[in-house]
Design a protein around this motif. Structure first.
Motif, mmCIF file in Angstrom:
data_model
loop_
_atom_site.group_PDB
_atom_site.id
_atom_site.type_symbol
_atom_site.label_atom_id
_atom_site.label_comp_id
_atom_site.label_asym_id
_atom_site.label_seq_id
_atom_site.Cartn_x
_atom_site.Cartn_y
_atom_site.Cartn_z
ATOM 1 N N LYS A 72 2.666 4.655 -9.711
ATOM 2 C CA LYS A 72 1.519 3.869 -9.277
ATOM 3 C C LYS A 72 0.304 5.290 -8.946
ATOM 4 N N ALA A 73 0.861 6.208 -8.352
ATOM 5 C CA ALA A 73 -0.235 7.388 -7.975
ATOM 6 C C ALA A 73 -0.663 7.784 -9.492
ATOM 7 N N GLU A 89 -1.590 11.325 -3.490
ATOM 8 C CA GLU A 89 -0.471 10.419 -3.815
ATOM 9 C C GLU A 89 0.470 10.793 -4.869
ATOM 10 N N ASN A 146 -4.476 9.461 -8.510
ATOM 11 C CA ASN A 146 -4.343 10.103 -7.165
ATOM 12 C C ASN A 146 -3.593 11.058 -6.778
ATOM 13 N N LYS A 195 0.931 -1.086 -0.137
ATOM 14 C CA LYS A 195 0.081 -0.045 0.100
ATOM 15 C C LYS A 195 0.863 1.256 -0.040
ATOM 16 N N TYR A 196 0.427 2.369 -0.169
ATOM 17 C CA TYR A 196 1.078 3.730 -0.339
ATOM 18 C C TYR A 196 1.925 3.815 1.056
ATOM 19 N N SER A 197 1.023 3.563 2.115
ATOM 20 C CA SER A 197 1.599 3.903 3.536
ATOM 21 C C SER A 197 2.806 2.814 3.925
ATOM 22 N N LYS A 215 5.947 4.232 1.448
ATOM 23 C CA LYS A 215 6.474 5.247 2.186
ATOM 24 C C LYS A 215 7.406 4.968 3.301
ATOM 25 N N GLU A 263 2.777 13.126 -2.962
ATOM 26 C CA GLU A 263 3.573 12.497 -2.205
ATOM 27 C C GLU A 263 4.700 12.078 -3.060
ATOM 28 N N GLY A 264 4.276 11.393 -4.110
ATOM 29 C CA GLY A 264 5.384 10.813 -5.022
ATOM 30 C C GLY A 264 6.524 11.794 -5.447
ATOM 31 N N TYR A 320 6.436 4.606 -6.379
ATOM 32 C CA TYR A 320 5.154 5.439 -5.899
ATOM 33 C C TYR A 320 4.698 6.469 -6.928
#
Length: 580
Positions: free
Chosen positions: A61-62, A70, A67, A31-33, A36, A73-74, A58
């Motif tokens: 994928k986002a 995310e 998303n 998962k993303y978490s 990370k 965040e990437g 990451y």
């Protein structure tokens, strides 16, 4: 020391979850978490290629899943290990994609991430500006966590410019009042930061307790990186206590560890403290080699810190004593280059921090007090009255301080002009020092009372001329008795000659010579002006810097800091005139 620690805790804002490792090998299953967490696990342990691979996956994928949060965040993960031009593009992409995102996370987070990036690349002016913007939006959104991160980051800048007491208050608060704001990883970094401040402000017992606590934490978590950080702090603790041999052993071990990991931001501070330890131990060759190595890394990394001035002063003095003019000139040029950058940053930060951070915080505190008292009319009126009186008093003292400062600046300017005029006069002048205006008249003995034989008086005057010409008054511990003995006379004759011929007692005579010498040399010698107050006072023969400061103020009517500042201002003005 605080700068290198900041580069370790730069993940504070971004690492929202604890950086725990995961045993799942296939990235597709994470998962993303989890991705990370895995990224930070690799990044914390300096496994940059692995962390970059996860960051790329990451982001892909986002983007594939469209998303927005995310994707942002990437971009954040991608910027960590990149050079500045590439990293700032990723942060700008993060800002662009989140500009229409609702909620309280952005734009606060963008400004704090950008501030961290500028800090990492030694642009503290831009770092501060972004932290202030981040704090502004965090307050508007009432986001306690992001306000905390902004305050922590600004505390590092406070420490950088020497305001370690203020910084320690912030770090201490978050060490002992976590309030679900910092996780274990972040809490550990706050402990490291607090230790550094405690060492700087000589709270050594408190620092030692936290060092031992931190070493246990690192051993318990089998974290070799953190253990070496605490070992470094233990070495600086020993250095502060002048346990040079122990400090050398610890710092040398830590240097080997961080050299293998190639963390330049850590290495430069280790080398600085190791060099100071070698100096303390009297191993000048070792100190020289260490400082030369430090300068090489500073050139390659571009990282600077205020204590570098001491390093270049040492190198310049060393090669001057060894008559190596080529290397002396080289390190003078290095000093001037680094000093210009440090001075520019320090001036900006010392002005902007109080204006943009301290003052708004005080105003917010004042507003909070007033709001709390709205339902209590009597107390409110009392508070308003108190604040009004305080403002009047503050205005009065501010006006008075400005008036005093203006007066001191005028005195300093007159002294500088007087010295420069006298330096242009011919050698036939009887004196090349400015006539200072004493602000307290010396109670001299009766000038008509001459009990000293004429031939003895003339002999003493000639010896005093030698004493002044050879600048023997700069030696420490001079008394009327020691001077009388050195010129083969007695204290009675010496005191009478000085009182009758110089118009002052011995203590005033000695002090006037030293202050006049200081005034001249400070104008002529830029390097002398860059010395610490303790070094200047020592070279002038004073037992401590307080005695020198008081003597300077009493004799000149101005302060040493204002006098030096006016010299620098005039030098800058002359440079600007020459350019035009």
């Amino acid at each position: 020391m605080m700068k290198y620690i900041f580069l370790i805790v730069i993940l504070l804002l971004s690492n929202w979850a604890s950086a725990q490792g995961t045993k799942i090998d296939s990235l597709d299953e994470l998962k993303y978490s989890e991705l990370k967490n895995k990224f930070y696990d690799y990044y914390d342990h300096i496994k940059i290629p692995q962390s970059e691979q996860i960051a790329r996956y990451y982001l892909q994928k986002a983007k594939k899943e469209k998303n927005t949060l995310e994707i942002a965040e990437g971009y954040n993960l991608m910027h960590f290990s990149k050079d500045f031009p590439t990293a700032i593009k990723y942060v700008d992409s993060l800002a662009s994609i989140t500009k229409n995102v609702t909620g309280n996370l952005y734009p606060t987070r963008t400004y704090l991430i950008k501030g961290n990036l500028y800090y990492k690349n030694d642009n503290l002016k831009s770092a501060l500006d972004n932290y202030i913007l981040g704090l502004k939006y965090a307050k508007e959104q009432n986001d306690e966590r992001q306000m905390a991160y902004a305050n922590m980051n600004i505390a590092y800048i406070n420490s950088y410019i020497g305001k370690n007491k203020e910084a320690a208050k912030t770090f201490r608060h978050y060490v002992y009042n976590r309030n679900n704001i910092t996780d274990d990883y972040q809490h550990n970094q706050m402990r490291i930061a607090l230790i550094s401040c405690y060492i700087e402000i000589n709270k050594l017992d408190s620092a030692n307790i936290l060092i031992q606590e931190g070493q246990k934490y690192a051993l318990r978590n089998k974290n070799q990186h953190d253990y070496n950080l605490y070992h470094y702090l233990s070495g600086t603790y020993d250095l502060k206590q002048k346990k040079y041999n122990t400090a050398i052993t610890k710092l040398s071990n830590v240097f080997r560890y961080f050299t293998n990991s190639d963390e330049k931001s850590n290495i430069i501070y280790i080398l600085y403290n190791l060099g100071k330890a070698y100096e303390g131990e009297g191993k000048s060759d070792k100190a020289l080699d260490t400082y030369i190595k430090l300068d090489s890394i500073v050139q390659n990394s571009g990282i600077t810190f205020p204590e570098l001035r001491e390093v270049y002063t040492y190198l310049i003095d060393y090669f001057k004593q060894n008559n190596d003019k080529e290397k002396q000139l080289y390190y003078i040029e290095r000093f001037l280059k680094v000093d210009q950058k440090l001075d520019e940053q320090f001036r900006y930060l010392s002005v902007e921090l109080p204006k943009k951070y301290d003052t708004p915080n005080l105003l917010q505190e004042k507003e909070s007090i007033i709001n709390d008292l709205q339902n209590r009319k009597t107390i409110l009126n009392f508070s308003i009255g108190f604040l009004s009186i305080s403002l009047v008093l503050l205005s009065f003292f501010y006006y008075k301080s400005k008036k005093t400062e203006k007066k001191h600046r005028k005195i300093a300017q007159d002294l500088i002009n007087s010295i420069e005029r006298r330096n242009l006069e011919t050698l036939e002048e009887k004196s090349d020092t400015p006539q200072l205006h004493d602000h307290k008249e010396v109670e001299a003995e009766d000038k008509n009372a001459k009990n000293t034989p004429e031939d003895v008086a003339q002999f003493i005057l000639k010896e005093l001329e030698v004493f002044e010409t050879k600048e023997l008054f700069l030696k420490k511990g001079i008394t009327s008795a020691s001077l009388a003995k050195s010129i083969k006379t007695n204290t009675t004759y010496l005191s009478e000659v000085i009182n009758s011929q110089k118009g002052k007692n011995f203590a005033t005579y000695l002090n006037d010579l030293r202050i006049s010498y200081a005034l001249n040399r400070l104008v002529k010698d830029r390097k002398f002006r860059s010395y610490k107050l303790s070094v200047i006072s020592d070279e002038l023969g004073y037992n401590n810097e307080q005695a020198f400061s008081l003597a300077f103020k009493k004799k000149t009517g101005t302060t040493l800091s204002i006098y030096i500042k006016e010299i620098e201002n005039k030098a800058t003005q002359n440079t600007d005139i020459n350019k035009t």
